[in-house]
Design a protein around this motif. Structure first.
Motif, PDB file in Angstrom:
ATOM      1  N   GLN A  47       5.762 -13.812   4.456  1.00 16.07           N
ATOM      2  CA  GLN A  47       4.785 -13.238   5.371  1.00 16.07           C
ATOM      3  C   GLN A  47       5.338 -11.943   5.938  1.00 16.07           C
ATOM      4  O   GLN A  47       6.421 -11.918   6.517  1.00 16.07           O
ATOM      5  CB  GLN A  47       4.477 -14.202   6.516  1.00 16.07           C
ATOM      6  CG  GLN A  47       3.471 -13.663   7.524  1.00 16.07           C
ATOM      7  CD  GLN A  47       3.122 -14.686   8.585  1.00 16.07           C
ATOM      8  OE1 GLN A  47       3.173 -15.894   8.353  1.00 16.07           O
ATOM      9  NE2 GLN A  47       2.749 -14.218   9.770  1.00 16.07           N
ATOM     10  N   LYS A  48       4.586 -10.846   5.746  1.00 17.21           N
ATOM     11  CA  LYS A  48       5.017  -9.572   6.317  1.00 17.21           C
ATOM     12  C   LYS A  48       4.681  -9.572   7.797  1.00 17.21           C
ATOM     13  O   LYS A  48       3.530  -9.743   8.199  1.00 17.21           O
ATOM     14  CB  LYS A  48       4.322  -8.407   5.616  1.00 17.21           C
ATOM     15  CG  LYS A  48       4.856  -7.041   6.044  1.00 17.21           C
ATOM     16  CD  LYS A  48       4.220  -5.920   5.240  1.00 17.21           C
ATOM     17  CE  LYS A  48       4.784  -4.563   5.635  1.00 17.21           C
ATOM     18  NZ  LYS A  48       4.194  -3.464   4.836  1.00 17.21           N
ATOM     19  N   LEU A  49       5.697  -9.376   8.627  1.00 25.82           N
ATOM     20  CA  LEU A  49       5.516  -9.428  10.069  1.00 25.82           C
ATOM     21  C   LEU A  49       5.230  -8.062  10.674  1.00 25.82           C
ATOM     22  O   LEU A  49       4.425  -7.931  11.602  1.00 25.82           O
ATOM     23  CB  LEU A  49       6.771 -10.003  10.732  1.00 25.82           C
ATOM     24  CG  LEU A  49       7.186 -11.408  10.309  1.00 25.82           C
ATOM     25  CD1 LEU A  49       8.517 -11.766  10.949  1.00 25.82           C
ATOM     26  CD2 LEU A  49       6.126 -12.426  10.680  1.00 25.82           C
ATOM     27  N   SER A  50       5.901  -7.047  10.141  1.00 19.71           N
ATOM     28  CA  SER A  50       5.781  -5.726  10.730  1.00 19.71           C
ATOM     29  C   SER A  50       6.470  -4.731   9.810  1.00 19.71           C
ATOM     30  O   SER A  50       7.051  -5.107   8.781  1.00 19.71           O
ATOM     31  CB  SER A  50       6.434  -5.704  12.116  1.00 19.71           C
ATOM     32  OG  SER A  50       6.358  -4.440  12.714  1.00 19.71           O
ATOM     33  N   GLU A  51       6.392  -3.483  10.176  1.00 14.22           N
ATOM     34  CA  GLU A  51       7.190  -2.453   9.511  1.00 14.22           C
ATOM     35  C   GLU A  51       7.481  -1.356  10.520  1.00 14.22           C
ATOM     36  O   GLU A  51       6.732  -1.150  11.479  1.00 14.22           O
ATOM     37  CB  GLU A  51       6.485  -1.895   8.275  1.00 14.22           C
ATOM     38  CG  GLU A  51       5.208  -1.159   8.543  1.00 14.22           C
ATOM     39  CD  GLU A  51       4.578  -0.630   7.259  1.00 14.22           C
ATOM     40  OE1 GLU A  51       4.858  -1.192   6.173  1.00 14.22           O
ATOM     41  OE2 GLU A  51       3.808   0.344   7.340  1.00 14.22           O
ATOM     42  N   GLN A  52       8.597  -0.691  10.323  1.00 15.10           N
ATOM     43  CA  GLN A  52       9.029   0.340  11.258  1.00 15.10           C
ATOM     44  C   GLN A  52       9.381   1.599  10.486  1.00 15.10           C
ATOM     45  O   GLN A  52      10.017   1.550   9.429  1.00 15.10           O
ATOM     46  CB  GLN A  52      10.261  -0.129  12.039  1.00 15.10           C
ATOM     47  CG  GLN A  52      10.021  -1.314  12.944  1.00 15.10           C
ATOM     48  CD  GLN A  52       9.335  -0.918  14.244  1.00 15.10           C
ATOM     49  OE1 GLN A  52       9.387   0.238  14.655  1.00 15.10           O
ATOM     50  NE2 GLN A  52       8.708  -1.883  14.892  1.00 15.10           N
ATOM     51  N   VAL A  53       8.946   2.727  11.013  1.00 10.33           N
ATOM     52  CA  VAL A  53       9.326   4.017  10.435  1.00 10.33           C
ATOM     53  C   VAL A  53      10.802   4.273  10.735  1.00 10.33           C
ATOM     54  O   VAL A  53      11.274   4.044  11.858  1.00 10.33           O
ATOM     55  CB  VAL A  53       8.467   5.147  11.033  1.00 10.33           C
ATOM     56  CG1 VAL A  53       8.976   6.506  10.561  1.00 10.33           C
ATOM     57  CG2 VAL A  53       7.007   4.957  10.645  1.00 10.33           C
ATOM     58  N   VAL A  54      11.546   4.692   9.735  1.00 11.47           N
ATOM     59  CA  VAL A  54      12.966   4.993   9.885  1.00 11.47           C
ATOM     60  C   VAL A  54      13.125   6.474  10.223  1.00 11.47           C
ATOM     61  O   VAL A  54      12.512   7.338   9.577  1.00 11.47           O
ATOM     62  CB  VAL A  54      13.745   4.647   8.603  1.00 11.47           C
ATOM     63  CG1 VAL A  54      15.210   5.078   8.712  1.00 11.47           C
ATOM     64  CG2 VAL A  54      13.633   3.160   8.310  1.00 11.47           C
ATOM     65  N   GLY A  55      13.926   6.763  11.238  1.00 10.86           N
ATOM     66  CA  GLY A  55      14.132   8.147  11.646  1.00 10.86           C
ATOM     67  C   GLY A  55      15.594   8.450  11.888  1.00 10.86           C
ATOM     68  O   GLY A  55      16.488   7.652  11.572  1.00 10.86           O
ATOM     69  N   ASP A  79      10.142  13.753   9.396  1.00 12.32           N
ATOM     70  CA  ASP A  79       9.599  12.616   8.651  1.00 12.32           C
ATOM     71  C   ASP A  79      10.487  12.358   7.438  1.00 12.32           C
ATOM     72  O   ASP A  79      10.513  13.153   6.495  1.00 12.32           O
ATOM     73  CB  ASP A  79       8.165  12.913   8.211  1.00 12.32           C
ATOM     74  CG  ASP A  79       7.529  11.767   7.429  1.00 12.32           C
ATOM     75  OD1 ASP A  79       8.161  10.691   7.338  1.00 12.32           O
ATOM     76  OD2 ASP A  79       6.421  11.964   6.899  1.00 12.32           O
ATOM     77  N   LEU A  80      11.214  11.258   7.471  1.00 14.20           N
ATOM     78  CA  LEU A  80      12.114  10.926   6.356  1.00 14.20           C
ATOM     79  C   LEU A  80      11.394  10.225   5.219  1.00 14.20           C
ATOM     80  O   LEU A  80      11.971  10.019   4.149  1.00 14.20           O
ATOM     81  CB  LEU A  80      13.255  10.024   6.860  1.00 14.20           C
ATOM     82  CG  LEU A  80      14.087  10.529   8.037  1.00 14.20           C
ATOM     83  CD1 LEU A  80      15.245   9.565   8.300  1.00 14.20           C
ATOM     84  CD2 LEU A  80      14.591  11.934   7.790  1.00 14.20           C
ATOM     85  N   SER A  81      10.149   9.813   5.470  1.00 18.13           N
ATOM     86  CA  SER A  81       9.362   9.054   4.471  1.00 18.13           C
ATOM     87  C   SER A  81      10.082   7.771   4.062  1.00 18.13           C
ATOM     88  O   SER A  81      10.081   7.380   2.886  1.00 18.13           O
ATOM     89  CB  SER A  81       9.070   9.927   3.235  1.00 18.13           C
ATOM     90  OG  SER A  81       8.290  11.045   3.593  1.00 18.13           O
ATOM     91  N   ILE A  82      10.738   7.129   5.037  1.00 17.17           N
ATOM     92  CA  ILE A  82      11.388   5.838   4.818  1.00 17.17           C
ATOM     93  C   ILE A  82      10.777   4.840   5.793  1.00 17.17           C
ATOM     94  O   ILE A  82      10.670   5.120   6.986  1.00 17.17           O
ATOM     95  CB  ILE A  82      12.915   5.906   5.048  1.00 17.17           C
ATOM     96  CG1 ILE A  82      13.562   6.976   4.157  1.00 17.17           C
ATOM     97  CG2 ILE A  82      13.560   4.544   4.799  1.00 17.17           C
ATOM     98  CD1 ILE A  82      15.036   7.215   4.463  1.00 17.17           C
ATOM     99  N   VAL A  83      10.370   3.703   5.277  1.00 14.83           N
ATOM    100  CA  VAL A  83       9.790   2.647   6.110  1.00 14.83           C
ATOM    101  C   VAL A  83      10.547   1.352   5.848  1.00 14.83           C
ATOM    102  O   VAL A  83      10.814   1.006   4.687  1.00 14.83           O
ATOM    103  CB  VAL A  83       8.290   2.448   5.808  1.00 14.83           C
ATOM    104  CG1 VAL A  83       7.734   1.268   6.595  1.00 14.83           C
ATOM    105  CG2 VAL A  83       7.510   3.707   6.138  1.00 14.83           C
ATOM    106  N   GLU A  84      10.912   0.665   6.924  1.00 17.97           N
ATOM    107  CA  GLU A  84      11.579  -0.634   6.780  1.00 17.97           C
ATOM    108  C   GLU A  84      10.586  -1.749   7.106  1.00 17.97           C
ATOM    109  O   GLU A  84      10.125  -1.855   8.238  1.00 17.97           O
ATOM    110  CB  GLU A  84      12.782  -0.732   7.715  1.00 17.97           C
ATOM    111  CG  GLU A  84      13.523  -2.062   7.561  1.00 17.97           C
ATOM    112  CD  GLU A  84      14.731  -2.168   8.474  1.00 17.97           C
ATOM    113  OE1 GLU A  84      15.775  -2.651   7.998  1.00 17.97           O
ATOM    114  OE2 GLU A  84      14.625  -1.780   9.645  1.00 17.97           O
ATOM    115  N   PRO A  85      10.256  -2.586   6.118  1.00 16.49           N
ATOM    116  CA  PRO A  85       9.367  -3.721   6.392  1.00 16.49           C
ATOM    117  C   PRO A  85      10.173  -4.918   6.889  1.00 16.49           C
ATOM    118  O   PRO A  85      11.377  -5.030   6.630  1.00 16.49           O
ATOM    119  CB  PRO A  85       8.758  -4.009   5.021  1.00 16.49           C
ATOM    120  CG  PRO A  85       9.832  -3.613   4.052  1.00 16.49           C
ATOM    121  CD  PRO A  85      10.607  -2.481   4.697  1.00 16.49           C
TER     122      PRO A  85
END
Length: 287
Positions: free
Chosen positions: A162-170, A260-266
């Motif tokens: 189950q995907k709970l969330s995602e956060q933009v990496v900076g 914007d690093l265009s990296i997202v951590e789910p």
């Protein structure tokens, strides 16, 4: 070979707790001589003396301390079994949560918040790498695993994800370390704090490769709590989601670069389909 007599083990546990044969006999409602016989039979089975007599008190030997530790775990496991399978039990075993070692502690806290302060909100939290945590989940040693990656396919175990969330990496650092005007300039000139093997690390390495730069890595860290501490101390620029440094960002001691690093951590919760899931699991999964 004869098996261990758990009746003897229960009697031993009571004597070890009381430190006195007579007191334990009274609690168990048995005669002192009968209890003494039970302890002697256990010592014969283990081929070890479990007590030393000091005055009127019974003191555990080294073997006795080891036996008591195992006895506590055995009977705690029995209580856990009864609580798990009893539909009307008022006691609950702890929710056993495994978390990837590089997972943000702030995110873990958000996940567990529905249970905090509740009388039945007992929690056991373990950290480790994905393979170790999923193996523990398979053996039912954990109820849920928090991770940033979907378990690999092709295994014999079917996990529920189950995907709970995602956060933009900076990029986050003390203000004096973020005076560079571009992503390239930061990567080329600033000391960097980067998580070890993770979705973030992969995205970071891909970014550096696309820009054709050789980053100056000050610290490879496998613990987000340490990423936070190093960033707070000014050791470098952290490549991380803002949630890792939420308190420092709110206080203004750490700032976020406008890039914007265009990296997202789910963030995923991984469980096993079970007939008897932990009663509190849905409380945290549905938040």
């Amino acid at each position: 070979m004869s098996t261990l007599n758990y009746h003897h083990l229960r009697y031993f546990r009571e004597v070890a707790r009381e430190g006195h044969l007579g007191h334990a006999a009274a609690r168990l409602n048995v005669s002192q001589s009968a209890l003494s016989t039970q302890i002697k039979q256990l010592e014969q089975r283990l081929d070890q003396a479990l007590f030393d007599r000091v005055g009127r008190t019974l003191v555990l030997t080294e073997a006795g301390r080891i036996a008591l530790d195992h006895a506590d775990r055995i009977f705690d496991a029995g209580d856990d079994l009864l609580a798990t399978l009893s539909q009307n039990s008022t006691t609950r075993p702890p929710l056993r949560v495994g978390a990837l070692s590089t997972l943000s502690r702030n995110f873990q806290l958000q996940f567990l918040r529905p249970l905090l302060g509740r009388a039945d909100g007992n929690i056991v939290l373990k950290s480790g790498n994905t393979a170790t945590l999923l193996a523990a989940l398979e053996t039912l040693a954990l109820d849920v695993v928090l991770t940033t990656e979907v378990p690999p396919s092709g295994t014999s175990t079917v996990f529920a994800v189950q995907k709970l969330s995602e956060q933009v990496v900076g990029m986050h650092a003390r203000p004096d370390l973020l005076r560079h005007g571009s992503i390239r300039a930061v990567l080329e000139n600033a000391p960097l704090i980067v998580p070890t093997e993770s979705v973030i690390r992969t995205g970071f390495e891909n970014l550096a490769a696309r820009l054709g730069v050789q980053p100056r890595i000050a610290a490879d860290v496998d613990d987000m709590a340490m990423v936070r501490l190093l960033t707070r101390e000014g050791a470098g620029v952290a490549i991380a989601p803002a949630v890792v440094l939420a308190d420092e960002i709110a206080a203004g001691t750490v700032v976020t670069a406008p890039f914007d690093l265009s990296i997202v951590e789910p963030f995923y919760a991984v469980t096993l389909p079970r007939k008897y899931p932990h009663p509190a699991l849905q409380d945290v999964l549905n938040t």
